[in-house]
Motif scaffolding. Structure first.
Motif, PDB file in Angstrom:
ATOM      1  N   MET A 186      22.878  17.755  39.146  1.00 45.06           N
ATOM      2  CA  MET A 186      22.916  18.920  38.271  1.00 45.06           C
ATOM      3  C   MET A 186      21.834  18.801  37.201  1.00 45.06           C
ATOM      4  N   LYS A 187      21.212  19.922  36.864  1.00 43.30           N
ATOM      5  CA  LYS A 187      20.239  19.949  35.788  1.00 43.30           C
ATOM      6  C   LYS A 187      20.960  20.134  34.454  1.00 43.30           C
ATOM      7  N   ILE A 188      20.402  19.520  33.409  1.00 44.34           N
ATOM      8  CA  ILE A 188      20.973  19.646  32.069  1.00 44.34           C
ATOM      9  C   ILE A 188      19.996  20.431  31.197  1.00 44.34           C
ATOM     10  N   ALA A 189      20.480  21.543  30.661  1.00 43.92           N
ATOM     11  CA  ALA A 189      19.644  22.425  29.850  1.00 43.92           C
ATOM     12  C   ALA A 189      20.044  22.338  28.390  1.00 43.92           C
ATOM     13  N   GLY A 190      19.059  22.514  27.526  1.00 44.57           N
ATOM     14  CA  GLY A 190      19.335  22.712  26.117  1.00 44.57           C
ATOM     15  C   GLY A 190      19.495  24.185  25.828  1.00 44.57           C
ATOM     16  N   HIS A 191      20.295  24.515  24.841  1.00 38.97           N
ATOM     17  CA  HIS A 191      20.563  25.907  24.459  1.00 38.97           C
ATOM     18  C   HIS A 191      20.022  26.119  23.052  1.00 38.97           C
ATOM     19  N   THR A 192      19.302  27.217  22.834  1.00 36.07           N
ATOM     20  CA  THR A 192      18.684  27.410  21.515  1.00 36.07           C
ATOM     21  C   THR A 192      19.690  27.786  20.434  1.00 36.07           C
ATOM     22  N   LEU A 193      20.988  27.871  20.764  1.00 36.67           N
ATOM     23  CA  LEU A 193      21.999  27.914  19.712  1.00 36.67           C
ATOM     24  C   LEU A 193      21.906  26.657  18.852  1.00 36.67           C
ATOM     25  N   GLY A 194      21.427  25.581  19.455  1.00 37.59           N
ATOM     26  CA  GLY A 194      21.356  24.305  18.773  1.00 37.59           C
ATOM     27  C   GLY A 194      20.079  24.053  17.999  1.00 37.59           C
ATOM     28  N   THR A 195      19.162  25.043  17.969  1.00 36.70           N
ATOM     29  CA  THR A 195      17.862  24.829  17.320  1.00 36.70           C
ATOM     30  C   THR A 195      17.526  25.971  16.365  1.00 36.70           C
ATOM     31  N   PHE A 238      21.299  16.559  21.210  1.00 40.73           N
ATOM     32  CA  PHE A 238      20.971  16.931  22.589  1.00 40.73           C
ATOM     33  C   PHE A 238      20.726  15.689  23.442  1.00 40.73           C
ATOM     34  N   ARG A 239      20.008  14.721  22.894  1.00 39.08           N
ATOM     35  CA  ARG A 239      19.722  13.511  23.670  1.00 39.08           C
ATOM     36  C   ARG A 239      21.020  12.772  24.007  1.00 39.08           C
ATOM     37  N   ARG A 240      21.878  12.574  23.015  1.00 41.52           N
ATOM     38  CA  ARG A 240      23.125  11.847  23.266  1.00 41.52           C
ATOM     39  C   ARG A 240      24.036  12.595  24.226  1.00 41.52           C
ATOM     40  N   GLY A 241      24.107  13.924  24.073  1.00 44.74           N
ATOM     41  CA  GLY A 241      24.941  14.709  24.976  1.00 44.74           C
ATOM     42  C   GLY A 241      24.459  14.619  26.412  1.00 44.74           C
ATOM     43  N   ALA A 242      23.142  14.713  26.600  1.00 44.80           N
ATOM     44  CA  ALA A 242      22.587  14.625  27.954  1.00 44.80           C
ATOM     45  C   ALA A 242      22.804  13.245  28.547  1.00 44.80           C
ATOM     46  N   GLU A 243      22.624  12.201  27.739  1.00 47.59           N
ATOM     47  CA  GLU A 243      22.844  10.843  28.244  1.00 47.59           C
ATOM     48  C   GLU A 243      24.288  10.651  28.680  1.00 47.59           C
ATOM     49  N   HIS A 244      25.222  11.219  27.916  1.00 45.16           N
ATOM     50  CA  HIS A 244      26.640  11.089  28.278  1.00 45.16           C
ATOM     51  C   HIS A 244      26.930  11.810  29.597  1.00 45.16           C
ATOM     52  N   LEU A 245      26.420  13.023  29.748  1.00 42.09           N
ATOM     53  CA  LEU A 245      26.650  13.763  30.992  1.00 42.09           C
ATOM     54  C   LEU A 245      26.049  13.032  32.185  1.00 42.09           C
ATOM     55  N   ARG A 246      24.854  12.503  32.021  1.00 39.63           N
ATOM     56  CA  ARG A 246      24.206  11.809  33.140  1.00 39.63           C
ATOM     57  C   ARG A 246      24.973  10.549  33.516  1.00 39.63           C
ATOM     58  N   ALA A 247      25.517   9.853  32.522  1.00 37.23           N
ATOM     59  CA  ALA A 247      26.326   8.671  32.831  1.00 37.23           C
ATOM     60  C   ALA A 247      27.569   9.062  33.631  1.00 37.23           C
ATOM     61  N   LEU A 248      28.205  10.151  33.254  1.00 38.23           N
ATOM     62  CA  LEU A 248      29.381  10.615  33.990  1.00 38.23           C
ATOM     63  C   LEU A 248      29.010  11.033  35.412  1.00 38.23           C
ATOM     64  N   LEU A 249      27.882  11.698  35.565  1.00 38.95           N
ATOM     65  CA  LEU A 249      27.444  12.118  36.897  1.00 38.95           C
ATOM     66  C   LEU A 249      27.126  10.910  37.772  1.00 38.95           C
ATOM     67  N   ARG A 250      26.526   9.878  37.184  1.00 44.46           N
ATOM     68  CA  ARG A 250      26.259   8.658  37.957  1.00 44.46           C
ATOM     69  C   ARG A 250      27.563   8.012  38.418  1.00 44.46           C
ATOM     70  N   GLU A 251      28.574   8.002  37.552  1.00 41.40           N
ATOM     71  CA  GLU A 251      29.870   7.453  37.944  1.00 41.40           C
ATOM     72  C   GLU A 251      30.465   8.230  39.111  1.00 41.40           C
ATOM     73  N   TRP A 289      35.341  15.534  30.117  1.00 41.78           N
ATOM     74  CA  TRP A 289      34.204  16.013  30.903  1.00 41.78           C
ATOM     75  C   TRP A 289      34.059  15.270  32.229  1.00 41.78           C
ATOM     76  N   SER A 290      34.535  14.060  32.321  1.00 43.48           N
ATOM     77  CA  SER A 290      34.477  13.356  33.599  1.00 43.48           C
ATOM     78  C   SER A 290      35.281  14.112  34.659  1.00 43.48           C
ATOM     79  N   SER A 291      36.501  14.492  34.328  1.00 37.68           N
ATOM     80  CA  SER A 291      37.347  15.225  35.274  1.00 37.68           C
ATOM     81  C   SER A 291      36.812  16.629  35.536  1.00 37.68           C
ATOM     82  N   ILE A 292      36.270  17.266  34.491  1.00 39.05           N
ATOM     83  CA  ILE A 292      35.732  18.619  34.666  1.00 39.05           C
ATOM     84  C   ILE A 292      34.534  18.593  35.608  1.00 39.05           C
ATOM     85  N   LEU A 293      33.637  17.611  35.439  1.00 39.84           N
ATOM     86  CA  LEU A 293      32.480  17.503  36.336  1.00 39.84           C
ATOM     87  C   LEU A 293      32.926  17.229  37.771  1.00 39.84           C
ATOM     88  N   ARG A 294      33.951  16.398  37.918  1.00 39.00           N
ATOM     89  CA  ARG A 294      34.465  16.135  39.260  1.00 39.00           C
ATOM     90  C   ARG A 294      34.971  17.427  39.918  1.00 39.00           C
TER      91      ARG A 294
END
Length: 306
Positions: free
Chosen positions: A1-10, A279-292, A243-248
């Motif tokens: 899955m691709k991880i996008a940033g949203h400009t709500l955050g900028t 954004f960096r921490r959120g993306a790193e967390h999602l990618r770790a969950l996806l790897r699991e 988010w682990s269960s939601i991604l599953r």
């Protein structure tokens, strides 16, 4: 899955600056607000601004995959007002097509529990989506009705009902479990049970409750005011959402597309770290969950083969 940033955050960045921030934070793509008078948004109908954003997106390797309008009148019973709202969304479709975006977040009108004549407003909402579905399909764009308070699709059940009544592959669900959680509507299992086969886009954010028993209150559609809030925003992974269960579950229903980090720094900066860090921490967390999940899936396949 691709991880996008949203400009709500900028909110303090122009859109080109936000795209550069997303690249530095290691994201794959961008979802951009489509709204006048917001620094990190594309002005409505501004073709020159859209062309510049497309140029920067190409240079940074951060494609704009979606637009986020704030149009809320597509369920209006006044035909002049409804038609104007539909026209604004037509312009969003044109802009999305011009910059290569393939999805648009759509508010399902505006609605509060104390309003009258739900059936008439609902009929106008369905009519608007049906009118827009043809132009969207022609442009290669999917209109994504969000699970969102202050609209006619606050719940997953109502969102699924809308998509099925509109009956177009160009109209899908924007799944937002955080919204469903803080409004005390469906948990993720119930949400997937009613709308899992209809998901076209996903917003990712996290939260903690200040008072889990406080009733949900929001007088606006776009945001919950400070005095109404029963939750606090958090970087993904620092809150209570599983988010682990939601991604599953997303993988189980066949969703293998964009996860858009809807970092709520525009509305609640006091709750959150600076955007680049968040954004960096959120993306790193999602990618770790996806790897699991990948490791689990590989193990399951090995067990089946043995």
């Amino acid at each position: 899955m691709k991880i996008a940033g949203h400009t709500l955050g900028t909110p303090d960045h122009t859109v080109p600056e936000a795209l550069q921030l997303f690249a530095r934070a290691g994201l794959d793509a961008a979802e951009v607000i489509y709204q006048d008078d917001y620094k990190s948004g594309l002005p409505v109908g501004d073709t020159a601004a859209a062309a510049e954003v497309a140029r920067v997106a190409d240079g940074e390797g951060i494609p704009v995959i979606g637009l986020t309008p704030y149009t809320t009148a597509i369920n209006a019973t006044d035909e002049r007002i409804r038609a104007a709202a539909v026209d604004e969304l037509r312009s969003a479709i044109d802009t999305a097509h011009a910059i290569g975006a393939n999805r648009i977040r759509v508010y399902s009108g505006a609605w509060q529990p104390d309003r009258q004549d739900h059936a008439t407003h609902w009929a106008q909402l369905v009519r608007s989506f049906q009118e827009l579905s043809g132009p969207a399909a022609d442009a290669g764009v999917v209109l994504c009705a969000e699970n969102h308070f202050g609209t006619m699709t606050q719940t997953a059940r109502d969102t699924a009902k809308l998509i099925r009544e509109v009956d177009s592959p160009a109209v899908r669900v924007l799944y937002d479990q955080a919204n469903l959680t803080f409004t005390h509507d469906e948990g993720f299992e119930d949400a997937f049970a009613v709308q899992g086969d209809l998901i076209g886009h996903v917003h990712v954010k996290d939260l903690v409750f200040k008072d889990p028993n406080a009733p949900f209150v929001a007088s606006e559609t776009a945001r919950v005011h400070a005095e109404e809030r029963a939750v606090m925003s958090r970087v993904v992974g620092d809150g209570t959402l599983d988010w682990s269960s939601i991604l599953r579950r997303l993988r189980e229903v066949g969703y293998d597309d964009v996860l858009s980090l809807e970092y709520e720094y525009r509305w609640h900066p006091q709750d959150l770290e600076a955007p680049e860090t968040g954004f960096r921490r959120g993306a790193e967390h999602l990618r770790a969950l996806l790897r699991e999940l990948d490791v689990d899936a590989t193990g399951q396949k090995a067990e089946v083969r043995s």
